[in-house]
Design a protein around this motif. Structure first.
Motif, PDB file in Angstrom:
ATOM      1  N   ASP A   1      -3.444   6.556 -17.432  1.00  0.00           N
ATOM      2  CA  ASP A   1      -4.047   5.433 -16.733  1.00  0.00           C
ATOM      3  C   ASP A   1      -2.967   4.590 -16.065  1.00  0.00           C
ATOM      4  O   ASP A   1      -1.835   4.515 -16.533  1.00  0.00           O
ATOM      5  N   GLY A   2      -3.346   3.939 -14.993  1.00  0.00           N
ATOM      6  CA  GLY A   2      -2.462   2.980 -14.360  1.00  0.00           C
ATOM      7  C   GLY A   2      -2.002   3.384 -12.979  1.00  0.00           C
ATOM      8  O   GLY A   2      -2.419   4.402 -12.423  1.00  0.00           O
ATOM      9  N   TYR A   3      -1.138   2.544 -12.468  1.00  0.00           N
ATOM     10  CA  TYR A   3      -0.575   2.706 -11.133  1.00  0.00           C
ATOM     11  C   TYR A   3       0.932   2.576 -11.214  1.00  0.00           C
ATOM     12  O   TYR A   3       1.470   2.006 -12.149  1.00  0.00           O
ATOM     13  N   ARG A   4       1.608   3.059 -10.172  1.00  0.00           N
ATOM     14  CA  ARG A   4       3.049   2.974 -10.076  1.00  0.00           C
ATOM     15  C   ARG A   4       3.414   2.213  -8.804  1.00  0.00           C
ATOM     16  O   ARG A   4       2.915   2.520  -7.727  1.00  0.00           O
TER      17      ARG A   4
ATOM     18  N   ASN B   1      -1.531  -1.800 -14.766  1.00  0.00           N
ATOM     19  CA  ASN B   1      -2.981  -1.627 -14.697  1.00  0.00           C
ATOM     20  C   ASN B   1      -3.569  -2.784 -13.914  1.00  0.00           C
ATOM     21  O   ASN B   1      -3.002  -3.880 -13.899  1.00  0.00           O
TER      22      ASN B   1
ATOM     23  N   GLU C   1       0.806  -1.221   0.000  1.00  0.00           N
ATOM     24  CA  GLU C   1       0.000   0.000   0.000  1.00  0.00           C
ATOM     25  C   GLU C   1       0.840   1.273   0.000  1.00  0.00           C
ATOM     26  O   GLU C   1       0.523   2.233  -0.698  1.00  0.00           O
TER      27      GLU C   1
ATOM     28  N   ASP D   1      -7.347  -4.773 -13.572  1.00  0.00           N
ATOM     29  CA  ASP D   1      -8.723  -4.919 -14.038  1.00  0.00           C
ATOM     30  C   ASP D   1      -9.289  -6.235 -13.515  1.00  0.00           C
ATOM     31  O   ASP D   1      -8.661  -6.882 -12.674  1.00  0.00           O
TER      32      ASP D   1
ATOM     33  N   VAL E   1       2.489   2.016  -3.669  1.00  0.00           N
ATOM     34  CA  VAL E   1       1.669   2.069  -4.879  1.00  0.00           C
ATOM     35  C   VAL E   1       0.894   3.386  -4.905  1.00  0.00           C
ATOM     36  O   VAL E   1       0.305   3.793  -3.915  1.00  0.00           O
ATOM     37  N   THR E   2       0.919   4.030  -6.077  1.00  0.00           N
ATOM     38  CA  THR E   2       0.226   5.294  -6.266  1.00  0.00           C
ATOM     39  C   THR E   2      -0.483   5.281  -7.615  1.00  0.00           C
ATOM     40  O   THR E   2       0.079   4.798  -8.591  1.00  0.00           O
ATOM     41  N   LYS E   3      -1.690   5.818  -7.674  1.00  0.00           N
ATOM     42  CA  LYS E   3      -2.390   5.979  -8.947  1.00  0.00           C
ATOM     43  C   LYS E   3      -1.690   7.080  -9.715  1.00  0.00           C
ATOM     44  O   LYS E   3      -1.358   8.126  -9.168  1.00  0.00           O
ATOM     45  N   LEU E   4      -1.447   6.841 -10.995  1.00  0.00           N
ATOM     46  CA  LEU E   4      -0.757   7.822 -11.822  1.00  0.00           C
ATOM     47  C   LEU E   4      -1.674   8.994 -12.159  1.00  0.00           C
ATOM     48  O   LEU E   4      -2.879   8.818 -12.300  1.00  0.00           O
ATOM     49  N   GLN E   5      -1.096  10.165 -12.304  1.00  0.00           N
ATOM     50  CA  GLN E   5      -1.833  11.347 -12.724  1.00  0.00           C
ATOM     51  C   GLN E   5      -1.486  11.638 -14.179  1.00  0.00           C
ATOM     52  O   GLN E   5      -0.330  11.542 -14.572  1.00  0.00           O
TER      53      GLN E   5
END
Length: 67
Positions: free
Chosen positions: A34-37, A48, A24, A50, A27-31
């Motif tokens: 789409d996607g996460y880092r 990503n 947790e 899904d 992990v960060t949602k990208l600005q």
């Protein structure tokens, strides 16, 4: 990429796939896209999530992955 770094990144990806809460803080949602880092030391994993699971899109060093 050194072999020990590749093993560490693969381990972190597995940990996140099995239990997202375990990573947790990393992990960060990208600005702006789409996607996460996922942060693994100086390396970044762009992915990503899904209904089918987790798809790794890119792995690269911190400075060059976002371009």
């Amino acid at each position: 990429m050194p072999a020990n770094t590749a093993r560490r990144i693969a381990s972190k990806i597995r940990q996140y796939a099995e239990s997202p809460a375990s990573q947790e803080n990393n992990v960060t949602k990208l600005q702006g896209r789409d996607g996460y880092r996922l942060r693994v030391g100086d390396w970044r994993v762009i992915f990503n999530v899904d209904e089918d699971g987790m798809t790794v899109l890119e792995i690269g060093p911190r400075g060059g992955i976002y371009g």
